[in-house]
Design a protein around this motif. Structure first.
Motif, PDB file in Angstrom:
ATOM      1  N   VAL A  31     -19.581  63.033  44.299  1.00  0.00           N
ATOM      2  CA  VAL A  31     -19.432  61.582  44.191  1.00  0.00           C
ATOM      3  C   VAL A  31     -20.725  60.979  43.663  1.00  0.00           C
ATOM      4  CG1 VAL A  31     -18.841  59.476  45.434  1.00  0.00           C
ATOM      5  CG2 VAL A  31     -17.950  61.693  46.220  1.00  0.00           C
ATOM      6  N   ASP A  32     -20.624  60.180  42.576  1.00  0.00           N
ATOM      7  CA  ASP A  32     -21.807  59.480  42.061  1.00  0.00           C
ATOM      8  C   ASP A  32     -21.711  58.006  42.450  1.00  0.00           C
ATOM      9  OD1 ASP A  32     -23.183  61.545  40.808  1.00  0.00           O
ATOM     10  OD2 ASP A  32     -21.803  61.493  39.095  1.00  0.00           O
ATOM     11  N   PHE A  33     -22.705  57.571  43.246  1.00  0.00           N
ATOM     12  CA  PHE A  33     -22.747  56.167  43.651  1.00  0.00           C
ATOM     13  C   PHE A  33     -23.560  55.373  42.651  1.00  0.00           C
ATOM     14  CE2 PHE A  33     -21.954  58.570  47.490  1.00  0.00           C
ATOM     15  CZ  PHE A  33     -20.985  57.807  48.140  1.00  0.00           C
ATOM     16  N   ALA A  34     -23.440  54.065  42.730  1.00  0.00           N
ATOM     17  CA  ALA A  34     -24.209  53.205  41.835  1.00  0.00           C
ATOM     18  C   ALA A  34     -25.692  53.321  42.152  1.00  0.00           C
ATOM     19  CB  ALA A  34     -23.745  51.755  41.968  1.00  0.00           C
ATOM     20  N   SER A  35     -25.987  53.374  43.455  1.00  0.00           N
ATOM     21  CA  SER A  35     -27.377  53.592  43.864  1.00  0.00           C
ATOM     22  C   SER A  35     -27.330  54.591  45.018  1.00  0.00           C
ATOM     23  CB  SER A  35     -28.003  52.280  44.321  1.00  0.00           C
ATOM     24  OG  SER A  35     -27.208  51.744  45.370  1.00  0.00           O
TER      25      SER A  35
ATOM     26  N   ARG B  73     -26.230  60.975  44.053  1.00  0.00           N
ATOM     27  CA  ARG B  73     -25.113  61.927  44.029  1.00  0.00           C
ATOM     28  C   ARG B  73     -24.938  62.636  45.376  1.00  0.00           C
ATOM     29  NH1 ARG B  73     -24.109  66.331  39.360  1.00  0.00           N
ATOM     30  NH2 ARG B  73     -23.301  64.422  38.416  1.00  0.00           N
ATOM     31  N   ALA B  74     -23.741  62.623  45.876  1.00  0.00           N
ATOM     32  CA  ALA B  74     -23.455  63.337  47.122  1.00  0.00           C
ATOM     33  C   ALA B  74     -22.393  64.405  46.857  1.00  0.00           C
ATOM     34  CB  ALA B  74     -22.946  62.372  48.183  1.00  0.00           C
ATOM     35  N   THR B  75     -22.592  65.574  47.474  1.00  0.00           N
ATOM     36  CA  THR B  75     -21.610  66.636  47.322  1.00  0.00           C
ATOM     37  C   THR B  75     -20.937  66.869  48.663  1.00  0.00           C
ATOM     38  OG1 THR B  75     -23.037  67.614  45.667  1.00  0.00           O
ATOM     39  CG2 THR B  75     -21.258  68.996  46.520  1.00  0.00           C
TER      40      THR B  75
ATOM     41  N   ALA C  15     -17.051  54.009  51.916  1.00  0.00           N
ATOM     42  CA  ALA C  15     -17.609  53.141  52.929  1.00  0.00           C
ATOM     43  C   ALA C  15     -19.138  53.098  52.891  1.00  0.00           C
ATOM     44  CB  ALA C  15     -17.135  53.579  54.310  1.00  0.00           C
ATOM     45  N   TYR C  16     -19.764  54.018  52.177  1.00  0.00           N
ATOM     46  CA  TYR C  16     -21.228  54.116  52.229  1.00  0.00           C
ATOM     47  C   TYR C  16     -21.902  53.682  50.928  1.00  0.00           C
ATOM     48  CZ  TYR C  16     -20.233  56.632  56.485  1.00  0.00           C
ATOM     49  OH  TYR C  16     -19.781  56.969  57.729  1.00  0.00           O
ATOM     50  N   GLY C  17     -21.108  53.143  49.965  1.00  0.00           N
ATOM     51  CA  GLY C  17     -21.738  52.673  48.732  1.00  0.00           C
ATOM     52  C   GLY C  17     -20.707  52.467  47.647  1.00  0.00           C
ATOM     53  N   ASP C  18     -21.197  51.976  46.508  1.00  0.00           N
ATOM     54  CA  ASP C  18     -20.322  51.742  45.366  1.00  0.00           C
ATOM     55  C   ASP C  18     -20.111  53.024  44.581  1.00  0.00           C
ATOM     56  OD1 ASP C  18     -19.544  49.237  45.509  1.00  0.00           O
ATOM     57  OD2 ASP C  18     -21.093  48.414  44.158  1.00  0.00           O
ATOM     58  N   ILE C  19     -18.867  53.448  44.468  1.00  0.00           N
ATOM     59  CA  ILE C  19     -18.627  54.700  43.751  1.00  0.00           C
ATOM     60  C   ILE C  19     -18.476  54.429  42.261  1.00  0.00           C
ATOM     61  CG2 ILE C  19     -17.032  56.631  43.435  1.00  0.00           C
ATOM     62  CD1 ILE C  19     -16.443  56.462  46.419  1.00  0.00           C
ATOM     63  N   ARG C  20     -19.251  55.145  41.430  1.00  0.00           N
ATOM     64  CA  ARG C  20     -19.187  54.991  39.986  1.00  0.00           C
ATOM     65  C   ARG C  20     -18.277  56.048  39.344  1.00  0.00           C
ATOM     66  NH1 ARG C  20     -23.404  52.080  37.579  1.00  0.00           N
ATOM     67  NH2 ARG C  20     -22.970  50.013  38.421  1.00  0.00           N
ATOM     68  N   ASP C  21     -18.419  57.233  39.881  1.00  0.00           N
ATOM     69  CA  ASP C  21     -17.729  58.358  39.239  1.00  0.00           C
ATOM     70  C   ASP C  21     -17.548  59.449  40.271  1.00  0.00           C
ATOM     71  OD1 ASP C  21     -16.537  59.851  37.340  1.00  0.00           O
ATOM     72  OD2 ASP C  21     -18.364  60.368  36.227  1.00  0.00           O
ATOM     73  N   MET C  22     -16.603  60.349  39.989  1.00  0.00           N
ATOM     74  CA  MET C  22     -16.465  61.488  40.896  1.00  0.00           C
ATOM     75  C   MET C  22     -15.833  62.649  40.147  1.00  0.00           C
ATOM     76  SD  MET C  22     -13.115  62.083  42.169  1.00  0.00           S
ATOM     77  CE  MET C  22     -11.727  61.718  41.156  1.00  0.00           C
ATOM     78  N   SER C  23     -16.081  63.867  40.660  1.00  0.00           N
ATOM     79  CA  SER C  23     -15.369  65.016  40.084  1.00  0.00           C
ATOM     80  C   SER C  23     -14.995  65.980  41.206  1.00  0.00           C
ATOM     81  CB  SER C  23     -16.227  65.721  39.033  1.00  0.00           C
ATOM     82  OG  SER C  23     -17.365  66.261  39.650  1.00  0.00           O
ATOM     83  N   LEU C  24     -13.939  66.739  40.966  1.00  0.00           N
ATOM     84  CA  LEU C  24     -13.430  67.638  42.000  1.00  0.00           C
ATOM     85  C   LEU C  24     -13.605  69.076  41.523  1.00  0.00           C
ATOM     86  CD1 LEU C  24     -11.887  67.696  44.705  1.00  0.00           C
ATOM     87  CD2 LEU C  24      -9.776  67.744  43.374  1.00  0.00           C
ATOM     88  N   GLN C  25     -14.133  69.926  42.380  1.00  0.00           N
ATOM     89  CA  GLN C  25     -14.282  71.334  41.991  1.00  0.00           C
ATOM     90  C   GLN C  25     -13.426  72.224  42.875  1.00  0.00           C
ATOM     91  OE1 GLN C  25     -18.391  72.436  41.968  1.00  0.00           O
ATOM     92  NE2 GLN C  25     -18.623  71.800  39.835  1.00  0.00           N
ATOM     93  N   GLU C  26     -12.656  73.054  42.217  1.00  0.00           N
ATOM     94  CA  GLU C  26     -11.884  74.044  42.961  1.00  0.00           C
ATOM     95  C   GLU C  26     -12.855  75.146  43.390  1.00  0.00           C
ATOM     96  OE1 GLU C  26      -8.835  74.004  43.971  1.00  0.00           O
ATOM     97  OE2 GLU C  26      -8.466  72.054  43.018  1.00  0.00           O
TER      98      GLU C  26
END
Ligand SMILES: Nc1ncnc2c1ncn2[C@@H]1O[C@H](COP(=O)(O)OP(=O)(O)OP(=O)(O)O)[C@@H](O)[C@H]1O
Ligand SMILES: [Mg+2]
Lengths: 263, 248, 335
Positions: free
Chosen positions: C257-261, C284-286, C305-316
Motif C-alpha cells: 500500500v502506498d500512502f500519500a505521506s 509504503r507499507a507491506t 484508516a491510517y492514511g490516504d491511500i494513493r496506490d496499491m498492488s497485490l502479490q500472490e
C-alpha cells in the motif's frame, strides 16, 4: 560384443594423439635399455664367450632387457590407477549405470590401448635396441607368431592384476599405500626387474608358481626358445583364466560395497 | 597424529619400493662374481652413495614436482607473489619427506658396503665421501629443477627428463667403465653423475681409473657440477621470464 | 500404470575413520575402521505413475541424490522396497539400465577424450539402439538442443551447457521409459535452461516419459512439474500438487500500500492472527494476510484508516517463499 570392439577400437585410436609423450617415452626406454644392457654385459666380462649363466647368455640377457623395455608401456607394470580415480571422483556412478559388463568394459579398453602401444612404443623400442646391440631373434616364424600371441595375454594378466588393485578402492579410496606394494610385486614377480632364474632357488621356485611371470618372463622365454610354444602359451591362457575369475569374484563383492562419493 | 602415521606409512612404502632395487643387486651377485671387475661390496658402495644423494636431492626439491600442475591451474602466480626468490618459493611450496625411506635404505646399503670392502680410511677420504654426497645432492636438485623448467614452455614430453633424473641415479649405481662412450660422455661431462659415486669411489678404494683419467680428475666434479647448476639457474630465470610475459 | 513405487526406503551410510598410529595406518591399508552410521534417507514411500513429471526438491544434503542412486540400482538400500518399471533396481541394475535414462548434472556419462558424436555412437552399441531409432533421436535432439555446432568437439572442451545438452541426448538415445534428472540445469545460463526445459516438456508430451527431477532452481519446477515432493533430513515433508502447496503453505498474499505521506505508526497494531504488517518504509507499507480468512478489499479498507491511500498492488505468494519457509522449518513436517 560389438560394443567392446568399438571401445577397444576407440582407445586404440586415442593413443596416437599423444605424439610428444610417445617420443619422450621412447627416449627414456632407450636410455634405460642401453644402461641395463651395459650393466648386464659387464656381468659376463669374466665369463668365457657364450657362457650361459642362470639360463642366459650375454646376448640373451641383452635381448631380455630390450623386450622388457619394449613391454613396459603395452603391458604396464606399475602406476595405473584410472579406476580408482573414477571411484574417488565419483565418476564411477556413470559407469555403473550402463548396461555393460564392468570388467569387460575396462579390459577391452585396455587391450585397445595395449595394441596401440605395441605399435608406438614396443616395436620402435625393439628396433632401437637391435640397432645398438646384437639381439637374439626368434628362431622360427612360429616363435614370432607365438610371441605376438603371448603379448595380449601378458596385457590381460597385467590388466587383471591392476583391476583388482584398483577395486581395492571400492573399500579404500587411497592407493598410495598399495602402490608401492604393486611396484614391488609386479617388478619382481613378473621378471621385469631381473630374469627370474637369477634369483636364489627358493625365491625362484616361489615366483615360478605365481601368475605374474606371464606378464613378462613367459613372452621372453617364448622369444628366446626357452620354453615350448605350446607350454608357454598354455601357461598364459591358464593364468589369464584364473586371474579373470578372480577379477569377477572381487567385482562381485565390490559392486555390493560401492560407496559413491559426492552428490 | 593421523598426519604422523600416514607419514610413517609413506616412508615405509618408499622403503619397500627401493627394496626391489637392492634385491636385484644381491640377486645379480648371487649368479655372477663380478660386474666389470668390481665386487658386490664395491658396487654396493656406489648404490649407497647414489641412493643417499638422490633421496636428499629429491626431498629438498619436492616442490619442483608441483610446478607443472601449478602452472596449469594458475596457482603458480601465488608462488611468485611471495617475498623470496622464485626458485626458493617454488621449492618450499611443498615439503614432503616420503623419500626418507630411500635415505634410510641408502645408509643401510652403504654400511653393508663398508663391511665388505677394505678402505684405508683417512681424513681426506672422509672429506671425499661427504663432498661427493653434497655434490650429488646439488646435482640432483638441479636435475629436478630442469624438469620444472621445461614445463614453463610445454606440458608434453617432459617425462623424457626422467631418463636423466632416474636414469642418472640408476646409472650412478654402477661402475662407469661398463658403459659405452655416449653414456660416459653424457654422464661425466654434461650431467656429471660420475662424480657423485664413481670417481669418489675409485679414490676411496685406491683404484686406478680404468678409463685412464688421473687421480686429481675427481676434483673436477664440483666444478662441472657448479657449471651445470649455473646453466640450470639461467634456464630457470628464462622460464620465469617466459611465464611472466605469456602469463601461462 | 505405476512406474516407480517406493516403500519405507532407508539408506544409512557407515561413517569411517582411520585408526591412529603406525600399526593402525598399516591396518587401514587393508580395512577401514567403522565408526557409527548416518541415516541419509529415513524410510520414504511414494508412487509415481507413467507419464508424470515429478519435482524432487529439498535443501543440500537432504537425501535427493541418494534416493535417485537407489532407484537406479547403483546403491543398495539398507532396508525397504522399491520397484522401478516392474523391477527391483539393485537386483537388476543392468536390465533396468536399458529402461531408464539418467543425467547427473555434476557428472557426465560421455567419454572425455572422445568427440561428442563418438560418445553417442558408443552408447548406441552399448544400449543396442537400432540405427533408425538412433538417427531419429539424434536428429530430434540436434534440432531442439542445437547440438550441431559441437557434435565433433571432444567432450573435454565442451562448455558446461553444451556438455549438459550432450548428456541429455545421451540419456535419451535408447528411448527410456523413465528419466532421472539430478540437477540438470545446474550452472546453466537462461537460454540453455529454457532449451532444456522445452525439450523435456516436449519429450514428456510426445513419449509419455516419466520424469523424476531434482533441482535447486524452482523455475524448473514451476515450468515442468505439476507434482512435487519435498524432502529434508531424509524425510518426505510434502508430496502433492504445486498449486496445493501454495494454497496450503504459501497461503499468505501480500498487499503493498502506498500512502500519500507516511502512515500513522499505529498501523502496525493491525497485526493479528491472520494479518501481519511486515514493513513500513516511508509512505509504503507491506501487509501479508491469510487468503482464506481475509479478502484484499477488506485489508485495504482497514489500512485506509491510517492514511490516504494513493496506490496499491497485490502479490500472490511465490513458490520460492514457500520453500524457503519450509526449509527453514517454519512449516511443520508432514502433510
Ligand atoms: N558415500 C557417502 N558416505 C557417507 N555419507 C554420505 C555418502 N553419500 C551421501 N552421504 C550423506 O548423505 C546425505 C544426503 O546426501 P545426498 O547426496 O543424497 O544429498 P542431496 O539431497 O542430493 O543434496 P544436494 O542438494 O546437495 O545435492 C548427506 O548428508 C551426505 O553427507
Ligand atoms: Mg544431490
Amino acid at each position: 560384443m560389438r560394443m567392446y570392439y568399438e571401445l577397444a577400437k576407440r582407445s586404440f585410436q586415442q593413443q596416437f594423439a599423444y605424439r610428444a609423450a610417445t617420443l619422450a617415452g621412447l627416449f627414456t626406454n632407450s636410455v634405460f635399455g642401453v644402461m641395463l644392457s651395459s650393466v648386464y654385459l659387464a656381468l659376463y666380462w669374466d665369463k668365457p664367450e657364450n657362457a650361459s649363466v642362470g639360463g642366459f647368455t650375454a646376448e640373451q640377457a641383452v635381448t631380455y632387457t630390450w623386450i622388457g623395455q619394449a613391454l613396459i608401456m603395452p603391458v604396464i607394470f606399475w602406476g595405473w590407477w584410472l579406476i580408482i580415480d573414477t571411484i574417488r571422483s565419483g565418476a564411477v556412478v556413470m559407469d555403473m549405470l550402463k548396461p555393460m559388463d564392468y570388467f569387460r568394459y575396462w579390459l577391452s579398453r585396455d587391450l585397445g590401448r595395449g595394441a596401440a602401444q605395441v605399435i608406438t612404443r614396443g616395436i620402435p623400442t625393439l628396433i632401437i635396441g637391435s640397432i645398438l646391440f646384437d639381439l637374439v631373434w626368434p628362431e622360427s616364424w612360429q616363435r614370432w607368431v607365438a610371441f605376438l600371441i603371448s603379448v595380449p595375454f601378458a596385457v590381460t594378466v597385467s590388466f587383471c592384476l591392476r583391476f583388482m588393485f584398483n577395486l581395492w578402492g571400492f573399500w579404500l579410496l587411497d592407493h598410495r599405500g598399495i602402490s608401492s606394494l604393486v611396484i614391488l610385486v609386479t617388478g619382481v614377480f613378473s621378471g621385469h626387474l631381473l630374469p627370474i632364474n637369477w634369483y636364489p632357488p627358493a625365491i625362484r621356485d616361489f615366483i615360478n608358481v605365481l601368475p605374474f611371470r606371464s606378464m613378462m618372463m613367459t613372452p621372453v622365454e617364448i622369444w628366446l626358445g626357452q620354453v615350448s610354444i605350446a607350454r608357454g602359451l598354455a601357461m598364459q591362457v591358464f593364468w589369464s583364466a584364473v586371474m579373470i575369475g578372480c577379477c569377477y569374484l572381487v567385482l562381485h563383492f565390490a559392486e555390493r560395497k560401492v560407496v559413491v562419493q559426492g552428490g | 597424529m593421523a598426519y604422523r602415521s600416514s607419514f610413517l606409512l609413506q616412508i615405509f612404502a618408499n622403503f619397500l619400493i627401493n627394496t626391489a632395487e637392492v634385491l636385484a643387486l644381491f640377486a645379480m651377485f648371487y649368479q655372477f662374481d663380478s660386474m666389470g671387475g668390481w665386487t658386490l661390496g664395491e658396487v654396493a658402495l656406489l648404490h649407497g652413495m647414489s641412493m643417499i644423494a638422490f633421496s636428499l636431492g629429491d626431498m629438498l626439491t619436492i616442490g619442483m614436482d608441483y610446478v607443472a600442475p601449478q602452472i596449469r591451474s594458475g596457482e603458480f602466480d601465488r608462488v611468485l607473489t611471495r617475498p623470496l626468490s622464485s626458485w626458493m618459493n617454488a621449492v618450499t611450496s611443498e615439503i614432503n619427506l616420503r623419500h626418507l625411506g630411500q635415505l634410510i635404505q641408502g645408509f643401510l646399503v652403504l654400511t653393508f658396503a663398508f663391511t665388505q670392502v677394505n678402505i684405508d680410511w683417512s681424513v681426506t677420504k672422509v672429506l671425499m665421501l661427504i663432498g661427493a654426497i653434497l655434490t650429488g645432492v646439488a646435482l640432483f636438485m638441479a636435475l629436478f629443477t630442469v624438469e620444472a623448467i621445461f614445463s614453463f614452455w610445454t606440458v608434453n614430453g617432459v617425462e623424457a627428463i626422467n631418463a636423466f633424473t632416474y636414469g642418472g641415479s640408476d646409472l650412478a649405481q654402477f661402475p662407469m667403465h661398463v658403459f659405452g662412450r655416449t653414456l660416459r660422455v653424457l654422464f661425466i661431462w654434461i650431467i656429471p653423475v660420475a662424480f657423485v659415486t664413481y670417481y669418489p669411489a675409485l679414490y676411496l678404494l685406491d683404484k686406478p681409473d680404468p678409463l685412464g683419467m688421473p687421480g686429481w680428475f675427481v676434483l673436477l666434479g664440483p666444478v662441472i657440477t657448479a657449471v651445470f647448476c649455473g646453466v640450470v639457474a639461467w634456464g630457470w630465470n628464462q622460464g620465469i621470464r617466459h611465464y611472466r610475459s605469456t602469463g601461462s | 500404470m505405476t512406474m516407480i513405487s517406493v516403500r519405507d526406503l532407508r539408506k544409512t551410510f557407515p561413517i569411517k575413520k582411520h585408526a591412529g598410529g603406525f600399526v593402525g595406518s598399516l591396518a587401514s591399508l587393508f580395512r577401514s575402521e567403522y565408526e557409527g552410521e548416518f541415516e541419509a534417507v529415513k524410510g520414504i514411500s511414494f508412487n509415481i505413475e507413467r507419464g508424470e513429471m515429478v519435482g524432487y526438491i529439498g535443501p543440500n544434503g537432504a537425501g535427493k541424490s541418494t534416493t535417485i542412486k537407489m532407484l537406479t540400482g547403483i546403491l543398495v538400500p539398507t532396508s525397504g522396497e522399491a520397484t522401478v518399471a516392474g523391477m527391483v533396481p539393485w537386483e537388476t541394475r543392468k536390465q533396468l539400465a536399458l529402461k531408464i535414462g539418467v543425467v547427473f548434472g555434476q557428472r557426465t556419462q560421455l567419454w572425455w577424450d572422445l568427440a561428442l558424436i563418438e560418445s553417442l555412437e558408443l552408447l548406441k552399441y552399448m544400449y543396442r539402439v537400432p540405427d533408425d531409432r538412433f538417427q531419429h533421436n539424434l536428429n530430434t535432439a540436434t534440432e531442439l538442443l542445437g547440438l550441431e555446432e559441437f557434435l565433433r568437439t571432444p567432450v573435454r572442451q565442451l562448455s558446461l551447457g553444451q556438455r549438459m545438452r550432450g548428456d541429455l541426448t545421451a540419456a535419451l538415445l535408447h528411448d527410456p521409459e523413465i528419466l532421472y534428472l539430478d540437477e540438470p540445469t545446474i550452472g546453466l545460463d537462461i537460454v540453455a535452461k529454457a532449451a532444456i526445459r522445452d525439450f523435456l516438456s516436449e519429450l514428456n508430451r510426445a513419449r509419455q516419459t516419466t520424469v523424476l527431477l531434482t533441482t535447486h532452481d524452482l523455475d524448473d519446477i514451476e515450468q515442468l512439474c505439476p507434482r512435487i515432493m519435498v524432502i529434508d533430513h531424509g524425510d518426505v515433508m510434502y508430496d502433492g500438487g504445486l498449486s496445493d502447496l501454495k494454497q496450503r503453505w504459501g497461503g499468505r498474499r501480500q498487499l503493498i500500500v502506498d500512502f500519500a505521506s507516511e502512515p500513522d505508526v499505529a498501523i502496525s497494531e493491525l497485526t493479528n492472527g491472520n494479518l501481519e504488517v511486515i514493513s513500513i518504509d516511508g509512505p509504503r507499507a507491506t501487509i501479508a494476510f491469510d487468503r482464506d480468512s481475509l479478502s484484499a478489499p477488506e485489508v485495504l479498507s482497514r489500512a485506509g484508516a491510517y492514511g490516504d491511500i494513493r496506490d496499491m498492488s497485490l502479490q500472490e505468494p511465490d513458490i520460492e517463499d514457500v520453500i524457503k519457509r519450509m526449509y527453514a522449518g517454519k512449516i511443520p513436517a508432514g502433510v
